[in-house]
Write an enzyme that holds these catalytic residues in place. Sequence first.
Site, PDB file in Angstrom:
ATOM      1  N   PHE A 134      -4.500   3.764  14.648  1.00  0.00           N
ATOM      2  CA  PHE A 134      -4.734   4.705  13.550  1.00  0.00           C
ATOM      3  C   PHE A 134      -5.816   4.122  12.650  1.00  0.00           C
ATOM      4  O   PHE A 134      -6.018   2.900  12.632  1.00  0.00           O
ATOM      5  CB  PHE A 134      -3.447   4.917  12.730  1.00  0.00           C
ATOM      6  N   LYS A 141       8.355 -17.757  -9.466  1.00  0.00           N
ATOM      7  CA  LYS A 141       7.645 -16.649 -10.101  1.00  0.00           C
ATOM      8  C   LYS A 141       6.495 -17.186 -10.965  1.00  0.00           C
ATOM      9  O   LYS A 141       6.692 -18.103 -11.767  1.00  0.00           O
ATOM     10  CB  LYS A 141       8.629 -15.847 -10.958  1.00  0.00           C
ATOM     11  N   ASN A 176       0.854  -1.192   0.000  1.00  0.00           N
ATOM     12  CA  ASN A 176       0.000   0.000   0.000  1.00  0.00           C
ATOM     13  C   ASN A 176       0.888   1.240   0.000  1.00  0.00           C
ATOM     14  O   ASN A 176       2.108   1.143   0.071  1.00  0.00           O
ATOM     15  CB  ASN A 176      -0.979  -0.009   1.184  1.00  0.00           C
ATOM     16  N   LYS A 210     -11.823  -2.154  18.448  1.00  0.00           N
ATOM     17  CA  LYS A 210     -10.445  -2.576  18.750  1.00  0.00           C
ATOM     18  C   LYS A 210     -10.084  -2.378  20.219  1.00  0.00           C
ATOM     19  O   LYS A 210      -9.159  -2.991  20.715  1.00  0.00           O
ATOM     20  CB  LYS A 210      -9.463  -1.816  17.876  1.00  0.00           C
ATOM     21  N   PRO A 227      -3.840 -11.277  10.733  1.00  0.00           N
ATOM     22  CA  PRO A 227      -4.295 -11.009  12.108  1.00  0.00           C
ATOM     23  C   PRO A 227      -4.399  -9.514  12.343  1.00  0.00           C
ATOM     24  O   PRO A 227      -3.645  -8.745  11.741  1.00  0.00           O
ATOM     25  CB  PRO A 227      -3.191 -11.621  12.974  1.00  0.00           C
ATOM     26  N   ASP A 228      -5.321  -9.111  13.202  1.00  0.00           N
ATOM     27  CA  ASP A 228      -5.422  -7.693  13.574  1.00  0.00           C
ATOM     28  C   ASP A 228      -4.474  -7.472  14.752  1.00  0.00           C
ATOM     29  O   ASP A 228      -4.781  -7.807  15.899  1.00  0.00           O
ATOM     30  CB  ASP A 228      -6.869  -7.376  13.955  1.00  0.00           C
ATOM     31  N   LYS A 281     -14.441   1.849  14.911  1.00  0.00           N
ATOM     32  CA  LYS A 281     -13.177   1.106  14.944  1.00  0.00           C
ATOM     33  C   LYS A 281     -12.545   1.167  16.329  1.00  0.00           C
ATOM     34  O   LYS A 281     -12.044   0.168  16.831  1.00  0.00           O
ATOM     35  CB  LYS A 281     -12.227   1.702  13.891  1.00  0.00           C
ATOM     36  N   ASP A 319      -4.450  -5.750   5.294  1.00  0.00           N
ATOM     37  CA  ASP A 319      -5.519  -6.530   5.920  1.00  0.00           C
ATOM     38  C   ASP A 319      -5.523  -7.969   5.423  1.00  0.00           C
ATOM     39  O   ASP A 319      -6.032  -8.853   6.091  1.00  0.00           O
ATOM     40  CB  ASP A 319      -6.875  -5.861   5.656  1.00  0.00           C
ATOM     41  N   ALA A 341       1.286   1.892  11.700  1.00  0.00           N
ATOM     42  CA  ALA A 341       1.557   1.211  10.424  1.00  0.00           C
ATOM     43  C   ALA A 341       0.264   0.961   9.654  1.00  0.00           C
ATOM     44  O   ALA A 341      -0.788   0.760  10.244  1.00  0.00           O
ATOM     45  CB  ALA A 341       2.260  -0.118  10.684  1.00  0.00           C
TER      46      ALA A 341
HETATM   47  O1  C5P Z   1      -9.074  -2.067  10.631  1.00  0.00           O
HETATM   48  P1  C5P Z   1      -8.056  -1.130  10.139  1.00  0.00           P
HETATM   49  O2  C5P Z   1      -7.005  -1.759   9.283  1.00  0.00           O
HETATM   50  O3  C5P Z   1      -8.575   0.103   9.507  1.00  0.00           O
HETATM   51  O4  C5P Z   1      -7.353  -0.626  11.498  1.00  0.00           O
HETATM   52  C1  C5P Z   1      -6.323   0.277  11.512  1.00  0.00           C
HETATM   53  C2  C5P Z   1      -5.509   0.131  12.769  1.00  0.00           C
HETATM   54  O5  C5P Z   1      -5.283  -1.228  13.060  1.00  0.00           O
HETATM   55  C3  C5P Z   1      -4.135   0.749  12.649  1.00  0.00           C
HETATM   56  O6  C5P Z   1      -3.715   1.154  13.932  1.00  0.00           O
HETATM   57  C4  C5P Z   1      -3.309  -0.402  12.107  1.00  0.00           C
HETATM   58  O7  C5P Z   1      -1.942  -0.246  12.441  1.00  0.00           O
HETATM   59  C5  C5P Z   1      -3.934  -1.573  12.841  1.00  0.00           C
HETATM   60  N1  C5P Z   1      -3.947  -2.828  12.095  1.00  0.00           N
HETATM   61  C6  C5P Z   1      -3.380  -3.944  12.657  1.00  0.00           C
HETATM   62  N2  C5P Z   1      -3.410  -5.146  12.015  1.00  0.00           N
HETATM   63  C7  C5P Z   1      -3.990  -5.265  10.821  1.00  0.00           C
HETATM   64  C8  C5P Z   1      -4.587  -4.143  10.230  1.00  0.00           C
HETATM   65  C9  C5P Z   1      -4.545  -2.947  10.891  1.00  0.00           C
HETATM   66  O8  C5P Z   1      -2.845  -3.831  13.755  1.00  0.00           O
HETATM   67  N3  C5P Z   1      -3.990  -6.444  10.222  1.00  0.00           N
END
Ligand code: C5P
Length: 410
Positions: free
Chosen positions: A330, A296, A217, A348, A311-312, A344, A286, A282
């Site tokens: 963020f 390749k 990104n 979170k 993972p989140d 959000k 996703d 960061a």
């Molecule tokens: O859900 P979203 O991606 O918009 O959430 C953004 C926040 O979650 C940011 O703080 C980003 O660093 C964090 N994030 C994360 N793991 C992910 C995606 C986002 O910790 N896989």
Amino acid sequence: MTAGPGDDRPRAPRILLGVSGGIAAYKAAELVRALVREGAEVRAILTRRAEAFVTPLTLATLTGHPVERTEFGEPPSPSILHIDLVRWADALVVAPATGNVLARFARGLADDLLSTVYLAFDGPVVVAPAMNPRMWDHPETRENVARLGHRGAVIVPPEEGFLACGDEGAGRLAPLEAIVAEALAAARRSSSLDGVHVAVSAGPTFEPIDPARFVGNRSSGRMGFAIAAAARARGARVTLVHGPVTITPPWGVETVAVRTALEMREAMHEAARTARVVVMAAAVADHRPAGPAERKISRKEPWSLELVPNPDILAELVAARRPGQVIVGFAAETHDLVERAKAKKQRKGCDLLVANDVSGAGSGFEADDNRVTLIDEQGRAEPWPLMPKRQVAERLLDRIEPLLAERPAP
Ligand code: C5P
């Protein structure tokens, strides 16, 4: 800041005042008086040309310290003067700052004591420019001021008014009260995070498709790097976990370079074991390609890429929160910024959430400036004006510090 072991009295904030050679230098004497009245200890550096406007004797008498004028001290001393001065100071305040001083600071010249001190000083810097309106409006001056702002200097802008040169316009030194307030705030900031471990994530993650390609990104890492630099300038021990970026890490922070979300997850969990403050700035991908190819992939038409969720990390860090830890997230959004950001934050469970609109130019991804909305602890939205990312970082730390104070370390 305390006076010594067993003594809880705060020691006086130490302001190193640089005075450069414009007519407003005559106001430096009043500025010293005002700072001293507020309890500050002041040492002054006069540039060669400033001496034409204000005498060393005046400032020496008012500060109670010899006034420094050359790199080598007078009489020449065996100690390294600029290093002694930067070790002593909590904040460097330059008032008035001429167009020349702004240019020399912006380009990192070190050809006299003041510019050498600027280059050697890693604490908070406050700059109060004063000059003729045409000089102030010149594109070079604009650029220099913007550069200093992006590097973390607080600019106390000049006022509009009638100037000593007879012209009218913006260029008159800011009111002394404004400079004093910024100087004292800067000196306080210099140690407000002393010894606190701060973990920051920054930049994008790159998720491999095959050995040659990835899903990524547009995040540049600038926002997270600015937070790391600002925290470091406040005395924090900073761990900066960053994805692939092209910018240079700030001085004095520990960096951990990662590539993928899974690597970032591991590094952030490791850093969060000891961090009191965790900031997930960061732009973590996703999704990642399912089982990246070992070789390749050659042209196939049509070809669809299967993605699996990452993972989140932020949600995981919140779930594993250590006692006393403050966690900030963020959110980069392109629409319905406030509603999405509020939801959000709730989902979170972080303490603060910084939402930025990444749909417009000049703010958000890849830009030097950012216009964000803070979702505070109570879930209220607070829009902040467009400002350099470093200033966003400072304001964010100003909001994090009271939360830290409410939650003493275990
Ligand atoms: O859900 P979203 O991606 O918009 O959430 C953004 C926040 O979650 C940011 O703080 C980003 O660093 C964090 N994030 C994360 N793991 C992910 C995606 C986002 O910790 N896989």
